[in-house]
Design an enzyme around this catalytic site. Structure first.
Site, PDB file in Angstrom:
ATOM      1  N   TYR A 151       0.813  -1.213   0.000  1.00 33.70           N
ATOM      2  CA  TYR A 151       0.000   0.000   0.000  1.00 33.70           C
ATOM      3  C   TYR A 151       0.849   1.267   0.000  1.00 33.70           C
ATOM      4  O   TYR A 151       0.349   2.340  -0.351  1.00 33.70           O
ATOM      5  CB  TYR A 151      -0.936   0.037   1.214  1.00 33.70           C
ATOM      6  CG  TYR A 151      -1.913  -1.104   1.319  1.00 33.70           C
ATOM      7  CD1 TYR A 151      -2.119  -2.002   0.271  1.00 33.70           C
ATOM      8  CD2 TYR A 151      -2.645  -1.298   2.485  1.00 33.70           C
ATOM      9  CE1 TYR A 151      -3.015  -3.049   0.395  1.00 33.70           C
ATOM     10  CE2 TYR A 151      -3.551  -2.338   2.610  1.00 33.70           C
ATOM     11  CZ  TYR A 151      -3.721  -3.219   1.566  1.00 33.70           C
ATOM     12  OH  TYR A 151      -4.610  -4.255   1.699  1.00 33.70           O
ATOM     13  N   ILE A 188     -13.035  -5.163   7.149  1.00 33.92           N
ATOM     14  CA  ILE A 188     -12.093  -4.052   7.344  1.00 33.92           C
ATOM     15  C   ILE A 188     -12.388  -2.978   6.290  1.00 33.92           C
ATOM     16  O   ILE A 188     -11.603  -2.766   5.360  1.00 33.92           O
ATOM     17  CB  ILE A 188     -10.627  -4.523   7.275  1.00 33.92           C
ATOM     18  CG1 ILE A 188     -10.398  -5.495   6.100  1.00 33.92           C
ATOM     19  CG2 ILE A 188     -10.212  -5.184   8.580  1.00 33.92           C
ATOM     20  CD1 ILE A 188      -8.936  -5.829   5.894  1.00 33.92           C
ATOM     21  N   LYS A 198     -12.636   0.499   4.344  1.00 32.99           N
ATOM     22  CA  LYS A 198     -11.752   1.666   4.244  1.00 32.99           C
ATOM     23  C   LYS A 198     -12.582   2.931   4.215  1.00 32.99           C
ATOM     24  O   LYS A 198     -13.547   3.040   3.470  1.00 32.99           O
ATOM     25  CB  LYS A 198     -10.910   1.560   2.975  1.00 32.99           C
ATOM     26  CG  LYS A 198      -9.877   2.673   2.796  1.00 32.99           C
ATOM     27  CD  LYS A 198     -10.394   3.889   2.056  1.00 32.99           C
ATOM     28  CE  LYS A 198     -10.771   3.616   0.634  1.00 32.99           C
ATOM     29  NZ  LYS A 198     -11.209   4.871  -0.062  1.00 32.99           N
ATOM     30  N   SER A 199     -12.207   3.903   5.037  1.00 35.12           N
ATOM     31  CA  SER A 199     -12.798   5.233   4.946  1.00 35.12           C
ATOM     32  C   SER A 199     -11.885   6.227   5.635  1.00 35.12           C
ATOM     33  O   SER A 199     -11.379   5.962   6.721  1.00 35.12           O
ATOM     34  CB  SER A 199     -14.185   5.292   5.593  1.00 35.12           C
ATOM     35  OG  SER A 199     -14.704   6.614   5.480  1.00 35.12           O
ATOM     36  N   ARG A 239     -18.218   8.711   8.064  1.00 36.65           N
ATOM     37  CA  ARG A 239     -18.370   7.359   7.507  1.00 36.65           C
ATOM     38  C   ARG A 239     -17.698   6.322   8.400  1.00 36.65           C
ATOM     39  O   ARG A 239     -18.217   5.214   8.572  1.00 36.65           O
ATOM     40  CB  ARG A 239     -17.787   7.315   6.096  1.00 36.65           C
ATOM     41  CG  ARG A 239     -18.005   5.993   5.377  1.00 36.65           C
ATOM     42  CD  ARG A 239     -19.466   5.672   5.160  1.00 36.65           C
ATOM     43  NE  ARG A 239     -20.146   6.720   4.432  1.00 36.65           N
ATOM     44  CZ  ARG A 239     -20.141   6.855   3.103  1.00 36.65           C
ATOM     45  NH1 ARG A 239     -19.454   6.006   2.358  1.00 36.65           N
ATOM     46  NH2 ARG A 239     -20.814   7.826   2.521  1.00 36.65           N
ATOM     47  N   ASN A 242     -19.611   3.141   9.957  1.00 40.70           N
ATOM     48  CA  ASN A 242     -19.153   1.763   9.751  1.00 40.70           C
ATOM     49  C   ASN A 242     -18.936   1.030  11.061  1.00 40.70           C
ATOM     50  O   ASN A 242     -19.112  -0.195  11.137  1.00 40.70           O
ATOM     51  CB  ASN A 242     -17.853   1.766   8.944  1.00 40.70           C
ATOM     52  CG  ASN A 242     -18.051   2.153   7.490  1.00 40.70           C
ATOM     53  OD1 ASN A 242     -19.171   2.165   6.986  1.00 40.70           O
ATOM     54  ND2 ASN A 242     -16.969   2.473   6.817  1.00 40.70           N
TER      55      ASN A 242
END
Length: 294
Positions: free
Chosen positions: A70, A248, A250-251, A256, A260
């Site tokens: 990543y 898992i 992503k944000s 958000r 979540n």
């Protein structure tokens, strides 16, 4: 279709009185515990990851997922440090990139990731993809076992491994991965893999848990969301939880992230779970038998 009733979280007593920031914990086969939901960080930059991780940890997340591939381990580490949350309360996951597979290469790559993250140890370290063509994942797994024995990693696992890959690791080393992180969402519910994990004592983690938002407008999801007064995304994340999987999502957006995380106040009914699991679709990511990630 195989229905994994044995893996589902009981729904007769949802966590109605649990504060939003209290996340249930799952026990891994090695005795360590894994939060039932985490924060994904792909494809955040270092800058974005630092802010997003700090925000998420402050509101109650305790599982953070990244990977060498990543390119944001420095930012993730900075976010953990900036959050004010004690390091020992955070379950930090990273993954070995394909170009670093092999016994000695894995050891070197791990220490590089650890330095970038700015930590003394990792809570969970995964082989990102099996890469069967180069056939190094067993030697790589042996290196992860060594890291765990040395106390540099608390739990070890894999990502995107098939049943054959898992069984080869187990048969050749005697060590079962604690986790297999796989693509899992309503379009690709992975019934057989979840069953295989349950039989081997492996926890299923879900990457791309919302299926890139492609099915959030499906009637089965919309109707369940309306019935419980929650959003479609919350409905899908709760579906993961009740299947026994750890999503898992992503944000980088705090609102958000908060949404979540808030999936433990309601429970989907069995017919709702079945309708969501029956949505037509396919995988969106690579096939582990042929996908190559370097």
């Amino acid at each position: 279709m195989v229905v994994l009733r044995l893996c589902r979280v009981p729904v007769d007593r949802p966590e109605q009185n649990v504060p939003m920031t209290t996340v249930p914990l799952l026990t891994l086969d090695d005795g360590h515990r894994l939060p039932a939901i985490g924060l994904g960080t792909y494809p955040m930059t270092d800058e974005v990851a630092a802010t997003a991780v700090a925000s998420a940890l402050r509101m109650g997340y305790r599982l953070v997922d990244t990977a060498a591939k990543y390119g944001n381990e420095v930012g993730v580490g900075r976010g953990i440090a900036d959050s004010g949350v004690p390091r020992e309360e955070v379950v930090l996951t990273s993954k070995l990139r394909g170009q670093d597979q092999g016994y000695d290469e894995t050891l070197r790559a791990f220490h590089s990731s650890r330095r970038d993250l700015g930590v003394d140890y990792l809570d969970l370290y995964l082989i990102h993809w099996p890469l069967p063509r180069i056939d190094k994942f067993v030697d790589t797994w042996r290196a992860l076992i060594r890291l765990r024995e040395e106390g540099l990693v608390r739990s070890i696992g894999v990502s995107n491994f098939t049943v054959d890959h898992l069984d080869r690791l187990i048969s050749e080393t005697g060590v079962t991965p604690a986790v297999n992180q796989i693509e899992l969402h309503p379009a690709f519910p992975q019934e057989q893999m979840r069953l295989a994990h349950a039989e081997r004592g492996i926890i299923t983690q879900s990457w791309s848990p919302l299926g890139r938002a492609r099915l959030l407008d499906a009637p089965a999801i919309i109707e369940a969301a309306g019935h419980h007064g929650v959003t479609p995304a919350q409905t899908v994340l709760r579906w993961h939880h009740q299947l026994g999987a750890v999503p898992i999502p992503k944000s980088a957006d705090p609102e958000r992230q908060r949404e979540n995380l808030d999936i433990f106040r309601f429970a989907l009914h069995e017919p709702e779970l079945d309708r969501i699991s029956a949505l037509a679709g396919s995988r969106y990511g690579g096939d582990p038998d042929v996908h190559e990630e370097f």
